[in-house]
Each structure stands twice: as C-alpha cells, then as structure tokens.
Design an enzyme around this catalytic site. Structure first.
Site, PDB file in Angstrom:
ATOM      1  N   HIS A 198       0.856  -1.190   0.000  1.00  0.00           N
ATOM      2  CA  HIS A 198       0.000   0.000   0.000  1.00  0.00           C
ATOM      3  C   HIS A 198       0.891   1.239   0.000  1.00  0.00           C
ATOM      4  O   HIS A 198       1.870   1.300   0.745  1.00  0.00           O
ATOM      5  CB  HIS A 198      -0.875  -0.017   1.261  1.00  0.00           C
ATOM      6  N   CYS A 236      -3.720   2.819  -4.427  1.00  0.00           N
ATOM      7  CA  CYS A 236      -4.694   3.567  -3.635  1.00  0.00           C
ATOM      8  C   CYS A 236      -4.765   4.982  -4.185  1.00  0.00           C
ATOM      9  O   CYS A 236      -3.830   5.771  -4.016  1.00  0.00           O
ATOM     10  CB  CYS A 236      -4.287   3.552  -2.159  1.00  0.00           C
ATOM     11  N   HIS A 263      -7.634   0.414  -4.508  1.00  0.00           N
ATOM     12  CA  HIS A 263      -8.454   1.151  -3.539  1.00  0.00           C
ATOM     13  C   HIS A 263      -8.938   2.392  -4.256  1.00  0.00           C
ATOM     14  O   HIS A 263      -8.144   3.292  -4.533  1.00  0.00           O
ATOM     15  CB  HIS A 263      -7.618   1.589  -2.340  1.00  0.00           C
ATOM     16  N   ASP A 308     -12.997   2.760  -1.198  1.00  0.00           N
ATOM     17  CA  ASP A 308     -12.216   3.092  -0.011  1.00  0.00           C
ATOM     18  C   ASP A 308     -13.043   4.026   0.854  1.00  0.00           C
ATOM     19  O   ASP A 308     -14.263   4.109   0.691  1.00  0.00           O
ATOM     20  CB  ASP A 308     -10.879   3.694  -0.452  1.00  0.00           C
ATOM     21  N   HIS A 309     -12.377   4.721   1.759  1.00  0.00           N
ATOM     22  CA  HIS A 309     -13.099   5.544   2.740  1.00  0.00           C
ATOM     23  C   HIS A 309     -14.349   6.193   2.167  1.00  0.00           C
ATOM     24  O   HIS A 309     -14.304   6.798   1.101  1.00  0.00           O
ATOM     25  CB  HIS A 309     -12.202   6.685   3.231  1.00  0.00           C
ATOM     26  N   TYR A 322     -15.140   4.146   7.323  1.00  0.00           N
ATOM     27  CA  TYR A 322     -15.557   2.769   7.013  1.00  0.00           C
ATOM     28  C   TYR A 322     -17.004   2.478   7.381  1.00  0.00           C
ATOM     29  O   TYR A 322     -17.348   1.387   7.831  1.00  0.00           O
ATOM     30  CB  TYR A 322     -14.604   1.768   7.678  1.00  0.00           C
TER      31      TYR A 322
HETATM   32  C1  DNO Z   1      -6.693   3.033   5.370  1.00  0.00           C
HETATM   33  C2  DNO Z   1      -6.108   1.841   4.770  1.00  0.00           C
HETATM   34  C3  DNO Z   1      -4.737   1.555   5.312  1.00  0.00           C
HETATM   35  C4  DNO Z   1      -4.234   0.239   4.762  1.00  0.00           C
HETATM   36  C5  DNO Z   1      -2.849  -0.114   5.203  1.00  0.00           C
HETATM   37  C6  DNO Z   1      -2.351  -1.309   4.451  1.00  0.00           C
HETATM   38  O1  DNO Z   1      -7.863   3.212   5.319  1.00  0.00           O
HETATM   39  O2  DNO Z   1      -6.113   1.899   3.397  1.00  0.00           O
HETATM   40  O3  DNO Z   1      -4.795   1.481   6.693  1.00  0.00           O
HETATM   41  O4  DNO Z   1      -5.071  -0.777   5.179  1.00  0.00           O
HETATM   42  O5  DNO Z   1      -1.975   0.933   5.003  1.00  0.00           O
HETATM   43  O6  DNO Z   1      -1.409  -1.960   5.218  1.00  0.00           O
END
Ligand code: DNO
Length: 347
Positions: A198, A236, A263, A308-309, A322
């Site tokens: 990531h 991401c 992501h 993602d978020h 989340y």
């Molecule tokens: C945040 C996530 C990160 C991710 C880590 C992977 O929302 O995308 O916490 O899980 O960085 O190890």
C-alpha cells in the site's frame, strides 16, 4: 475485476448480511485482528473468517493487512525471526485460499489525517488532512489517533519507536524493505499469493519519519527489487492522489499488470498539503476516476477492487471512513464505471 468490501470482523458495525446485499459484491477484505503484528495467525482464525464469509455468499480472497512489525521496518535484531513468522502467515493464508495480501511499509504511523469529522456543505462529514494542523499535534503526547489504524501503541512504545527511527533514513528503509521482499516474495509465489504494498498516505515524510512508497519513480524502484508478479502493488488513488505531482492515469497504465488490489476513492485538494475526502465519482473531487479505471483496464488490470473511505452520510455513525452507506454508493459507482469501460475496452 472482483469487487470487494473491507470488513473489520465481528466488532464491525457493518455486517456481512449488509455487505452481501451490495450489487455485484464478490467478497470481503479482512484480517485476523487479535494477534499483534509479528505474531502467527492460527489456521482456525483464518478459516473462521472464511466460513463466515462463505455462509453469507461472499469470498475471502484478500487480506488487509498482514501488518509488518516495526522491528522489520527499522531492522532490529529480531527482524529475521519476525520475517519467518510473516512468511508462515503467508503460507497459511495461501492454504486457506487467500490470493492477495495488502501491507504497508510506513514507519510507525499508517494513514494520517488531521480531522475525523470535517463538515461538508451537504451535511455529511468526512476525513480531512491539513499538514499545518497536523504539525501542531504532538504524537509523543498522544494527540494523534485514528480508529482505522490496525495498530496502536502506548505512549512509551511510541516514544521509543520515534527515537529508534532517528537513525533510519530513506536508504536504510529501502535496505530493510529489500531484505523483507527477498525473503517473503518467494514464499508468496509458492503459496499462490500476490503481495500488494500500500502506498504511504499521505505520500511524503511526516514528523521526520522516512516514507518511500510515494510516487512513480519509487514504485518502479520497488517493483524492480524483486521482479516477480507476486511482488505487486495496492493502487490507492486517494493516497497517491494527495501527491500533486503524481500522474495517476500514467501510473495506472504503466503498472496495471502489477496492481493486484485497487483502492478507489476520491479526494479534493483544498490547498498545499491539504485535502478532504469526498464522494467517489470523478466530479466530486480532484481525481480522474474514469481516467484511472480506463488506463488500468486497457492495460490488462485484473485484480481486486474495493471502494475506499466513505463519508458519513444519512446520519450514520461508526468507524471513520468505514461506514456502510457511502462505501456502498462508491461500490455501485465502481461497478458501473467498470461495466462501461469493459464493454468498450481498447476502443
Ligand atoms: C486506510 C487503509 C490503510 C491500509 C494499510 C495497508 O484506510 O487503506 O490502513 O489498510 O496501510 O497496510
């Protein structure tokens, strides 16, 4: 692509029953949460997640994260034994049918934000980042906390770590990452697991700590350390997109085949080293979601994708970033985006 959704286990206010009702959802992204970084995950715990997912019509093929213990990152004396534990986890996950493992190599802090409930004009709230505000916070005094982090430290542990990292610069971190990859990637290949690092979030150094998974040049360096498909990326968009010099469409096209996990989220750049998380569609923020998805698909991407978020909307409360509602909206946006692009691939 396979559409997936992050699930934090039984304590997650979002249930598997809810996740399965999101159209075209194929599986969950989860982890064993009751073992400290560096420990070995029991096969029972891994299989329990899988059984719960399957009982709800969902697959469990992606783990986020198997956290890399700090001692591996700073190169402490227990690093070799901890790397062996890490390899054992990868073997066990492969055996249970996991195909992709997400992890990061950020010293001490995972993702950082300065605000957890930034009020948006439409009445929703979301996570936001402002470097100036963040720098007024003192991690040693325990000012920083993020409920989404996989790890947390006591004040004493944190201070000790920050001290140790004073002697770890970027090159030292690259060295330690190299040792890690050379041991783990052959095991992942054997286990049928694709490793997906990531990017650092945000993609620059903070509090004097080195951060190296930040942009195109460094991603290229990372991939060449072990030139194997099993040594891949989590792309991401929100993390890399915060770096205004990063051309995400070009990076997506270039790295498509080594991206195992995507992501997708959008952010609005609001100033210098300042951004706010927004709804997923392109027009909500500063990131070209269509351009990225198009570049990935046209260049052979075939991995897992998750929204993602999300913002907190419709009065939802829960784990910052989340919740269910906005991530579910993001998931259906992603499904539509991909359907449209896949039907006109290379046209
Ligand atoms: C945040 C996530 C990160 C991710 C880590 C992977 O929302 O995308 O916490 O899980 O960085 O190890």
């Amino acid at each position: 692509m396979k559409l997936t959704f992050r699930w934090y286990g039984d304590s997650d206010p979002v249930t598997l029953q809810q996740i399965r009702q999101i159209p075209t959802m194929s599986g969950i992204v989860s982890a064993v949460y009751d073992v400290k970084p560096g420990g070995i995950w029991s096969e029972e715990s891994i299989n329990a997640i899988k059984s719960k997912a399957l009982a709800n019509g969902l697959e469990f093929e992606v783990v986020e994260s198997v956290p890399v213990p700090e001692e591996i990152k700073y190169g402490g004396e227990n690093a070799p034994a901890l790397i062996e534990n890490y390899c054992e986890n990868i073997r066990r996950l492969g055996k249970a049918g996991v195909k992709c493992v997400c992890y990061n190599f950020m010293p001490v802090f995972d993702w950082l934000r300065s605000e957890l409930e930034h009020s948006n004009e439409d009445g929703s709230n979301s996570l936001a980042f402002d470097e100036q505000t963040l720098l007024t916070m003192n991690p040693e005094a325990g000012d920083l906390s993020l409920p989404g982090w996989d790890e947390s430290y006591t004040k004493a542990e944190l201070n000790k770590l920050l001290d140790i990292y004073k002697s770890v610069d970027e090159e030292k971190l690259w060295e330690n990452l190299t040792v890690f990859l050379k041991a783990v990637i052959p095991v992942a290949e054997q286990a049928g697991v694709n490793m997906a690092i990531h990017p650092d979030d945000p993609p620059w150094s903070i509090f004097g700590l080195p951060r190296i998974i930040t942009g195109e040049k460094n991603l290229e360096r990372f991939l060449s350390i072990v030139d194997s498909p099993a040594n891949g990326l989590t792309f991401c968009t929100g993390s890399l997109g915060a770096g205004v010099d990063n051309d995400l469409v070009a990076m997506a096209a270039r790295f498509a085949k080594r991206i195992h996990f995507l992501h997708l989220r959008n952010i609005k750049i609001t100033g210098d080293k300042q951004f706010c998380e927004v709804g997923h569609p392109t027009e909500c923020g500063s990131i070209d979601m269509y351009g990225i998805a198009r570049a990935l698909i046209d260049n052979g991407f075939d991995g897992y994708v998750r929204p993602d978020h999300g913002r907190m909307i419709w009065g939802e409360t829960g784990r910052y970033g989340y919740g269910l509602y906005d991530r579910a909206l993001g998931a259906t946006y992603i499904a539509g985006l991909f359907e449209g692009i896949e039907k006109t691939k290379n046209s």
